[in-house]
Design an enzyme around this catalytic site. Structure first.
Site, short mmCIF file in Angstrom:
data_model
loop_
_atom_site.label_atom_id
_atom_site.label_comp_id
_atom_site.label_asym_id
_atom_site.label_seq_id
_atom_site.Cartn_x
_atom_site.Cartn_y
_atom_site.Cartn_z
N SER A 141 1.04 -1.30 -0.03
CA SER A 141 0.02 0.04 -0.11
C SER A 141 0.87 1.26 -0.16
O SER A 141 0.33 2.40 0.03
CB SER A 141 -0.84 -0.14 1.07
OG SER A 141 -0.08 -0.33 2.55
N THR B 43 -1.40 3.96 4.77
CA THR B 43 -0.51 4.98 4.43
C THR B 43 0.72 5.04 5.44
O THR B 43 0.28 4.97 6.67
CB THR B 43 -1.06 6.31 4.22
OG1 THR B 43 -1.93 6.16 3.16
CG2 THR B 43 -0.15 7.45 4.42
N THR C 69 2.03 7.01 0.18
CA THR C 69 1.27 5.98 -0.09
C THR C 69 1.01 5.67 -1.64
O THR C 69 1.25 6.44 -2.29
CB THR C 69 -0.23 6.43 0.57
OG1 THR C 69 -1.05 5.25 0.25
CG2 THR C 69 -1.01 7.50 -0.20
N ARG D 288 -6.87 9.73 -9.58
CA ARG D 288 -7.49 10.11 -8.14
C ARG D 288 -6.28 10.28 -7.22
O ARG D 288 -5.24 9.70 -7.07
CB ARG D 288 -8.24 8.91 -7.57
CG ARG D 288 -8.82 8.99 -6.13
CD ARG D 288 -7.72 8.36 -5.01
NE ARG D 288 -8.40 8.50 -3.53
CZ ARG D 288 -7.83 8.37 -2.67
NH1 ARG D 288 -6.54 7.90 -2.55
NH2 ARG D 288 -8.43 8.17 -1.49
N THR E 254 -4.34 8.23 8.20
CA THR E 254 -4.17 7.29 7.22
C THR E 254 -5.87 6.91 7.30
O THR E 254 -6.73 7.28 7.99
CB THR E 254 -3.62 6.09 7.85
OG1 THR E 254 -3.78 4.82 6.73
CG2 THR E 254 -4.14 5.54 9.26
N GLY E 255 -6.18 6.21 5.98
CA GLY E 255 -7.64 5.92 5.86
C GLY E 255 -8.29 6.38 4.70
O GLY E 255 -7.40 6.85 3.76
#
Ligand code: ASP
Length: 330
Positions: free
Chosen positions: A85, A187, A205, A215, A238-239
């Site tokens: 990731s 991330t 990330t 994106r 993160t998320g």
């Protein structure tokens, strides 16, 4: 029965006590600061943060600069093809292209960022070069790649076999639904306070797996995925980046610390804003994960997220440990 003299005496003692009380409460409002700052310290997101902190610590323990520490730290997962990731080995977008986002910020509010950068293993170092060698703060896509090549970065294939297989499997349904905490995102965000008392941060990330080409998430956006204010503290996230951007997440966390909140309470308040907006927008909170980590000038830290399962690594003089973050959806 109390005579007038006793009354005056009691009243006088009472007002002295009141004066003392009000003095005490004023004193309580001033943040306690005895000069004992917990430094150096570095904290970073997820369990890959442990190894990353290790690299950052090598610099911090030798009185190095927080900026150098966070760059060296996040380069560990960036260069690791098994971390799917971040950086090399990251999952591709829906067109099979690995596009990377990263940013960096130092104690003097110098900032650099790259978004949707392809073929370069260490986007964080390109972000640092944007910060140090250009008049700009953010380069994206082809422009970022051209700049990286001009700075001597090597063009590489970042799509590893396992990620390619997963993408081909995904193409069968082509259903884009990032699942909270299920390995299709994550991330590394890292923030550090060095032995000189200066803060810096880095965030990098490959973004959400199988995202639309082009994106960009929160991670390369200063104020969203990362923010550092050397007078107050630093935060990273993160998320689901869309949710972090919606509230200018990390800038918010730092501003809440400026208002006197602890790093923990500041992260909790930022998460509660996302919770409220998600409900107002009629979306399901269960589909969303966002985690913040924060560090203040005293070396105190905290973290909070929406759903259980998020952890972060903390490296200070007492050692390097992984901590489970507290969460909202219990
Ligand atoms: N925040 C990243 C993004 O939205 C992904 C993650 O941290 O899980 O691109």
């Amino acid at each position: 029965m109390a005579n007038r003299r006793d009354f005056i005496k009691t009243a006088a003692i009472g007002s002295v006590a009141m004066a003392l009380n009000s003095f005490k409460s004023n004193e309580d409002e001033i943040p306690f600061f005895d000069g004992k700052v917990n430094k150096p310290i570095v904290i970073s997101t997820w369990n890959f943060g442990v190894k990353a902190n290790g690299a950052a610590w090598e610099i911090l323990k030798n009185n190095g600069r927080a900026l150098d520490a966070v760059e060296a730290g996040v380069k560990i997962p960036e260069g690791d093809p098994t971390e799917r990731s971040v950086g090399y080995g990251g999952r591709p977008d829906r067109d099979g292209r690995v596009t990377l986002d990263a940013c960096i910020m130092d104690e003097n509010a110098n900032i650099g960022s790259v978004a949707c950068l392809e073929h370069i293993k260490h986007p964080i170092s390109v972000a640092r070069a944007v910060m140090e060698k250009t008049p700009h703060v953010m380069l994206v896509g082809d422009g970022a790649l051209q700049f990286a090549l001009s700075q001597g970065f090597q063009k590489e294939n970042l799509l590893v076999e396992d990620s390619e297989k997963e993408w081909k499997e995904w193409l069968k349904t082509s259903h884009y639904k990032p699942i909270a905490n299920i390995e299709n995102h994550d991330t590394i965000g890292m923030i550090a306070l060095d032995s000189s008392g200066n803060l810096s941060g880095a965030c990098t990330t490959s973004g959400m797996a199988f995202k639309m080409h082009g994106r960009v998430g929160d991670s390369p956006i200063i104020g969203a995925g990362l923010y550092v204010d050397n007078e107050i503290g630093a935060a990273t996230a993160t998320g689901h980046g869309e949710e972090v951007i919606r509230i200018s997440g990390c800038h918010l966390v730092v501003e809440l610390m400026r208002q006197g909140k602890s790093p923990q309470k500041a992260c909790e308040e930022a998460v509660s804003r996302i919770v409220k907006l998600t409900k107002n927008r009629g979306k399901n909170l269960k589909d969303i994960q966002v985690g913040f980590i924060a560090l203040n000038k005293k070396g105190e830290y905290g973290s909070y997220c929406i759903q259980g399962g998020f952890n972060y690594a903390v490296n200070q003089t007492s050692g390097n440990k992984l901590v489970d973050a507290d969460y909202f959806l219990k």
